[in-house]
Structure formats: structure tokens, C-alpha cells
Design a protein around this motif. Structure first.
Motif, PDB file in Angstrom:
ATOM      1  N   LEU A 574       0.826  -1.210   0.000  1.00 45.39           N
ATOM      2  CA  LEU A 574       0.000   0.000   0.000  1.00 45.39           C
ATOM      3  C   LEU A 574       0.860   1.260   0.000  1.00 45.39           C
ATOM      4  CD1 LEU A 574      -2.815  -0.913   2.568  1.00 45.39           C
ATOM      5  CD2 LEU A 574      -2.814  -1.193   0.094  1.00 45.39           C
ATOM      6  N   ARG A 575       1.896   1.250   0.813  1.00 52.72           N
ATOM      7  CA  ARG A 575       2.774   2.421   0.875  1.00 52.72           C
ATOM      8  C   ARG A 575       3.476   2.633  -0.465  1.00 52.72           C
ATOM      9  NH1 ARG A 575       4.855   1.624   5.531  1.00 52.72           N
ATOM     10  NH2 ARG A 575       3.754   3.281   6.622  1.00 52.72           N
ATOM     11  N   ASP A 576       3.931   1.573  -1.093  1.00 45.70           N
ATOM     12  CA  ASP A 576       4.587   1.698  -2.397  1.00 45.70           C
ATOM     13  C   ASP A 576       3.622   2.260  -3.439  1.00 45.70           C
ATOM     14  OD1 ASP A 576       6.944   0.752  -1.406  1.00 45.70           O
ATOM     15  OD2 ASP A 576       6.649  -1.308  -2.096  1.00 45.70           O
ATOM     16  N   GLY A 583       1.873  10.354  -3.394  1.00 52.15           N
ATOM     17  CA  GLY A 583       1.024  10.536  -2.220  1.00 52.15           C
ATOM     18  C   GLY A 583       1.723  10.139  -0.942  1.00 52.15           C
ATOM     19  N   ASP A 584       0.938  10.049   0.121  1.00 55.28           N
ATOM     20  CA  ASP A 584       1.484   9.739   1.443  1.00 55.28           C
ATOM     21  C   ASP A 584       0.504   8.835   2.174  1.00 55.28           C
ATOM     22  OD1 ASP A 584       3.303   9.899   3.578  1.00 55.28           O
ATOM     23  OD2 ASP A 584       2.091  11.443   4.547  1.00 55.28           O
ATOM     24  N   LEU A 585       1.043   7.867   2.898  1.00 56.39           N
ATOM     25  CA  LEU A 585       0.221   6.933   3.668  1.00 56.39           C
ATOM     26  C   LEU A 585       0.725   6.922   5.098  1.00 56.39           C
ATOM     27  CD1 LEU A 585      -1.117   3.478   2.670  1.00 56.39           C
ATOM     28  CD2 LEU A 585       0.132   3.692   4.810  1.00 56.39           C
ATOM     29  N   ASP A 598      -4.507   6.413   6.882  1.00 52.11           N
ATOM     30  CA  ASP A 598      -4.826   7.730   6.322  1.00 52.11           C
ATOM     31  C   ASP A 598      -4.017   7.902   5.056  1.00 52.11           C
ATOM     32  OD1 ASP A 598      -5.755  10.233   5.911  1.00 52.11           O
ATOM     33  OD2 ASP A 598      -5.004  11.106   7.763  1.00 52.11           O
ATOM     34  N   VAL A 599      -4.712   8.024   3.922  1.00 57.75           N
ATOM     35  CA  VAL A 599      -4.060   8.084   2.615  1.00 57.75           C
ATOM     36  C   VAL A 599      -4.324   9.443   1.979  1.00 57.75           C
ATOM     37  CG1 VAL A 599      -3.877   7.031   0.337  1.00 57.75           C
ATOM     38  CG2 VAL A 599      -4.360   5.605   2.336  1.00 57.75           C
TER      39      VAL A 599
END
Length: 609
Positions: A574-576, A583-585, A598-599
């Protein structure tokens, strides 16, 4: 205001030059008059006239005198305009104006002559303050003020006292004097002789003390101080030598220096404004050297090439750069040793480098650099830029490393996903299709109607099941509802098949870009799957809204928490995926209190990016 004063003083200088040139008495007697010899007291003037080298005033000496005064005024104006916070510029300007007043001594008028002899040495205490107060021209210690005060007394009261009992018209000389001394009380050669010897001896003491001060400062000064003090030291050293030679001629009456030695008074005095000009040029060159030091950024580590370039630029080999270590709350050198910033009472000075109000480093240098605020500001700006460049380089390297690791994870995840698809197709739809094929072949060989209908019905069932599984598989790869109806509808379709209840709060005013919709959907699907499999959650809530140019998606569950990313795991994927779109996770999963993902993704994304 400063510019107007400078302009006014330049006009006054032009008037003085014209007045002195017009006031010179060019008669043969006046040209050989010992009393009118510039820059010398009565004893030195007549001692020079008694020797074999009788000084005769002429256009060359006038040009030297006026040129020296103009050099003072021009250098002082430039220094004052360049360094308005210092007194050096105004002091040099004042010395130039007082210098010109001494030129009235060549006049045949009694008043002008008397003013000229009175102002003969008035410029010297001003220059003395500039030297003692180097580099700012300010006197900070008591002995400095006393020393300059004594020079003022000698240049005013002492000079006047020399002429109180001396009538130049009665003094014996090869060329008799015709000058009228308005300071004369009575002609007393014995008393005048004694007074002039005392004044000359005091002048000799001041010059000797000044030489000792210059030598002591040179020996105790740092390399940075010496680099700035050298031009002034040389100028005063040469002036002191010439002054001692001239004073010695007054003691040894039979000996007289040649006229060319006397004329050296002008170029050696002019060395002082020249030294100021050299200092200004040196400052400009130092600024250029600081600019050249910027070339070192990127070509060598900041603690090697760049710092060495700064040291060469400011002539301070002791300059060092410390970086601030937040984890240690201290400044460290390139070797990692911790240091404390010097205090004002120490022999070192420091300036803190900040970024957004937080310290990032400190420059430690010789205190003499603080007298050059413009140069110090240039060094500080260059160093701050170098630190920022180094930080960006480090961040870029970290991002490159992360991209490299992310690519490896993406390749590994792609391989895993392909194996999963192959397994799902093999164990699911493929087996159903094989079974349907066998049933259809048996139906071809069936004789009666009942067996044929049963085999056809079983085959149709297998085909329907295979079709359903293929649809589910295709929906997991790229759901058609996402393309047709958008992100919220696709998530609601996902919620209908989820193992736990899923609530959807849709606050989006429109549809984001297709790549963003797909990424958000896959992140939501992965988070719901993880909540159903691992957290024991009883409810999951997905909130969608837009914040400026960003899509914000928050996924919360009431499970056991404690979720941590692991290499190759779902959260890592998900982070990748989020990072791939810029974006940012943020994962918040405390033990026993559920998990929140929180994405933040860009709302609109170009297809090429």
C-alpha cells in the motif's frame, strides 16, 4: 543623508584644492622660505634649510601634496559609502580635509600662514585613531583613548607652543624667512629651542610607541587579522621610518636629509588611503572567492573542498563548520566530536545557521571577521546554501534507495500476484471448465433423453460457476463498476462482498483521475481484506473527501490493532502504491485500539506522470 554629506565634503575638497593652489606664494624668496616647509615643525624646517640640500618648493611638491589629500578624500568617501557602520571612512575623510588646511602654510598672507602652521599635524591624530581602532576605527579601551588624546594635545597645543616664542624672520638661515607668525608672543630663541626639543621628543615617543603597538598586534594577531591589518601596518611602518629620519635631522643639526627624502613624506602618507583601497579590493576579491567556493558544492564533501575554499576566501585557516545533530542536541565536527559554541569572551566567534527557525549548523571563525559583516553574510549564505544542498543530496539518495527497494518490492509483488492469478485460474475456473468439458463429452455419448438432460444441466452449472469465478477474478483486477460509476460505487460493491460490515462516507465533489481512483480502490480493498483476516474487526469505515488538490481517504476498523508493515507484506505494498503516485500513507495501529490508515493522493494526475 550620508550620501549628501559625502557630496558636500567632495565639494569642500574641490574648493580647498583651488584655494591652496591660488594661495601659494611663487616668489623666489617664498619658495626657499624654511618656515613655509610643509608638514615640518619650525626646528625641522630650519634644520633642513641649514644643510647642503636646501628644500625648494615647486610644482612637483604641490602636486604631491594635493594628490595625497585627494587620495585621502576619495578613499574615505568610498570607505564610508561601502562600510557605513565603521568610523574608518569618516576618519580618513576628516584627515584629508585637515591635510589640506596645512597647505595654507605656503601662502604669503599672515593669517593663512598661521592657520597653515597650526594645522600642520592635525591630520595625524585622526589617522592614529584609525590605526589603533582597526578595523572599525572605534576606541574600546582606556589606553587607546588616552594615547589618541595625547596625540591630539601634541598636534594642537604642542604645535602652537613651538611657534609662541619663535619668529621665523629673525632665525638664521641660508634663505631668510619673510613669514609673519601671528602666534608669536615674544621672540625668545632659547625658550623656543627648549620647547621645540620637548615637542620633538614627545613626537618621537608617540611614533616609537606606535611602532611597538603595530609590531605587538602583528605578532599576537590571528592569520585573519594579519591579512586585513597588513596594508595599514606597512603604510604606518614606512611613514614612521620617514618621520624618524626627519625628526633626527632636527637633533643632528649639521646633517640634513636630501630633498628627495623629505618628499617621501607625501607618498608614504598616501599609502594610508591606498591601504584602505587595498582593503576594499581585498573585500571584493573575498566576495568573489566566496562565490568561487560555491563551485566546490557537489564536487567534494562539504567538510573538505568547500570549507577549505571558505578559509582561503576569508584568510582564516582556523574557520570550521559544525553541523547540528538533533538527536544529540549538540554541534558536532566532521569527526563526530561534540562542541559547544564559543562565548563572546572567548578568542573565537560563531554564527548559527538555521533553516525554518531550526539550527542546522554553525560557523566558527576568528572574531576579526565580525568587522566585515557583508563578507560574513556572504560566507553565511554560501554555507547555508551548501548545507541545504547537502541535505537535498542526502534526501535524494534516500529517495533513490527507497525507489530501488520499492521497485524490488513491486517486481516481487507482481510475481506473487501472477502466481496467485495462475493458482486461482487453475484451481477455480480452469477446473470448472474441465469438468464442463467432460460432462459435455459424456452427453454426446448418452443414449436416452434423461441422462442427456442431466449431463447438459450439470455442464451448464459448471459453466455458470466458472463464469462467476472469472467475473470475481476480473473484478479484483480492475472492477468494471470503478470505470462506469466511480470510486464510491466501487467501494460499495466491495462492501457487499466483504467479510465484515463496511460503511462508506462519500464526500467527494467529483471524480479524481483514473489512476488515482484505481489506487484508492486497491488500497481500500487491501485494507478491508486485512481487517477481515487479521484484526478481528467487527466494522470498517471508509471516509472520502477532498482537501485542496488532494484526495483524502481514511480507513478505520475496531480490530485488535498492532499492524506493522513488513517487507513484501500488504501494508508495504500500500505504501509503495501511494508513493508511486506522489502521495502519502500514514498508519496508526496501537495495540488493542484498532487500525487507521490515512491516505493522501493527488486529486488530478496527468496520465504521463
Amino acid at each position: 543623508m550620508r550620501h549628501r554629506v559625502i557630496q558636500l565634503l567632495v565639494v569642500v575638497t574641490a574648493v580647498l584644492v583651488a584655494a591652496i593652489a591660488a594661495a601659494v606664494d611663487w616668489s623666489p624668496t617664498a619658495l626657499r622660505d624654511p618656515a613655509r616647509t610643509l608638514l615640518l615643525g619650525p626646528r625641522e624646517s630650519f634644520a633642513a634649510a641649514e644643510g647642503p640640500f636646501l628644500p625648494v618648493f615647486g610644482p612637483t611638491e604641490l602636486a604631491l601634496f594635493l594628490g595625497t589629500g585627494v587620495a585621502f578624500v576619495v578613499s574615505g568617501a568610498i570607505a564610508w559609502n561601502t562600510r557605513p557602520q565603521d568610523l574608518t571612512g569618516p576618519l580618513i575623510l576628516m584627515a584629508g580635509l585637515l591635510w589640506f588646511l596645512g597647505g595654507l602654510r605656503r601662502s604669503g598672507e599672515a593669517v593663512a600662514f598661521t592657520v597653515g602652521v597650526t594645522a600642520t599635524n592635525l591630520y595625524l591624530p585622526v589617522l592614529l585613531q584609525a590605526l589603533i581602532g582597526f578595523p572599525t576605527g572605534r576606541l574600546h579601551r582606556r589606553w587607546q583613548r588616552l594615547f589618541v588624546g595625547a596625540a591630539w594635545i601634541l598636534a594642537t597645543i604642542g604645535i602652537v607652543a613651538e611657534w609662541l616664542f619663535f619668529d621665523p624672520r629673525t632665525a638664521p638661515a641660508a634663505s631668510p624667512s619673510t613669514s609673519t607668525n601671528l602666534l608669536l608672543l615674544r621672540d625668545d630663541p632659547s625658550l623656543a629651542h627648549a620647547v621645540q626639543l620637548v615637542v620633538g621628543f614627545c613626537a618621537f615617543l608617540i611614533v616609537g610607541t606606535l611602532v611597538l603597538v603595530v609590531v605587538a598586534r602583528w605578532r599576537s594577531g590571528s592569520p585573519a587579522y594579519r591579512a586585513g591589518f597588513a596594508p595599514l601596518g606597512v603604510a604606518y611602518g614606512l611613514s614612521a621610518v620617514i618621520t624618524i629620519v626627519v625628526l633626527s635631522s632636527a637633533v643632528s643639526l649639521p646633517w640634513s636629509p636630501p630633498s628627495w627624502v623629505l618628499n617621501l613624506r607625501y607618498p608614504t602618507t598616501a599609502l594610508f588611503p591606498l591601504a584602505v583601497a587595498v582593503g576594499l579590493v581585498r573585500y571584493r576579491l573575498a566576495r568573489a572567492a566566496v562565490s568561487d567556493a560555491m563551485v566546490e558544492i557537489g564536487s567534494a564533501p562539504i567538510d573538505v573542498g568547500f570549507v577549505d575554499a571558505l578559509r582561503r576566501a576569508v584568510h582564516d585557516p582556523s574557520l570550521v563548520l559544525w553541523t547540528y545533530a538533533p538527536e544529540r542536541a549538540a554541534y558536532v565536527d566532521p569527526d563526530g566530536a561534540v562542541h559547544s559554541l564559543p562565548r563572546r569572551s572567548d578568542s573565537r566567534a560563531a554564527t548559527i545557521l538555521e533553516r525554518a527557525g531550526d539550527p542546522v549548523g554553525a560557523l566558527v571563525y576568528d572574531p576579526s571577521l565580525e568587522t566585515q559583516p557583508e563578507l560574513l553574510a556572504a560566507v553565511r549564505s554560501a554555507t547555508a546554501l551548501a548545507l541545504e544542498h547537502e541535505r537535498l543530496q542526502a534526501d535524494l539518495q534516500l529517495r533513490l534507495d527507497e525507489v530501488r527497494r520499492s521497485r524490488e518490492r513491486i517486481v516481487a509483488a507482481g510475481d506473487i500476484e501472477r502466481r496467485r492469478l495462475e493458482r486461482d485460474l487453475h484451481d477455480g475456473a480452469q477446473q470448472r471448465l474441465v469438468a464442463a468439458s467432460l460432462l459435455l463429452r459424456r452427453a454426446q455419448r448418452a443414449g436416452d433423453g434423461a441422462d442427456l438432460r442431466r449431463l447438459l444441466a450439470d455442464g451448464a452449472t459448471e459453466l455458470d460457476t466458472a463464469l462467476t469465478e472469472l467475473r470475481e477474478l476480473a473484478r479484483g483486477v480492475y472492477p468494471a463498476v470503478l470505470t462506469e460509476r466511480g470510486l464510491a460505487a466501487a467501494l460499495r460493491s466491495l462492501a457487499e462482498r466483504a467479510p465484515v460490515p463496511v460503511g462508506i462516507d462519500d464526500g467527494l465533489p467529483g471524480r479524481p483521475s483514473p489512476p488515482v481512483e484505481l489506487a484508492a480502490y486497491l488500497i481500500g480493498a487491501e485494507a478491508v481484506t486485512n481487517a477481515g483476516k487479521h484484526s478481528g474487526a467487527t466494522v470498517v469505515r471508509i471516509c472520502l473527501h477532498r482537501a485542496g488538490d488532494a484526495l483524502r481517504m481514511t480507513i478505520r476498523d475496531d480490530g485488535c490493532g498492532g499492524a506493522r508493515p513488513s517487507p513484501g507484506g500488504g501494508l508495504d505494498g500500500l505504501r509503495d502504491r501511494t508513493a508511486a503516485l506522489g502521495g502519502d500513507l500514514v498508519l496508526d495501529s496501537p495495540e488493542g485500539r484498532g487500525t487507521t490508515v490515512d491516505v493522501t493522493l493527488p486529486f488530478h494526475l496527468d496520465v504521463e506522470s
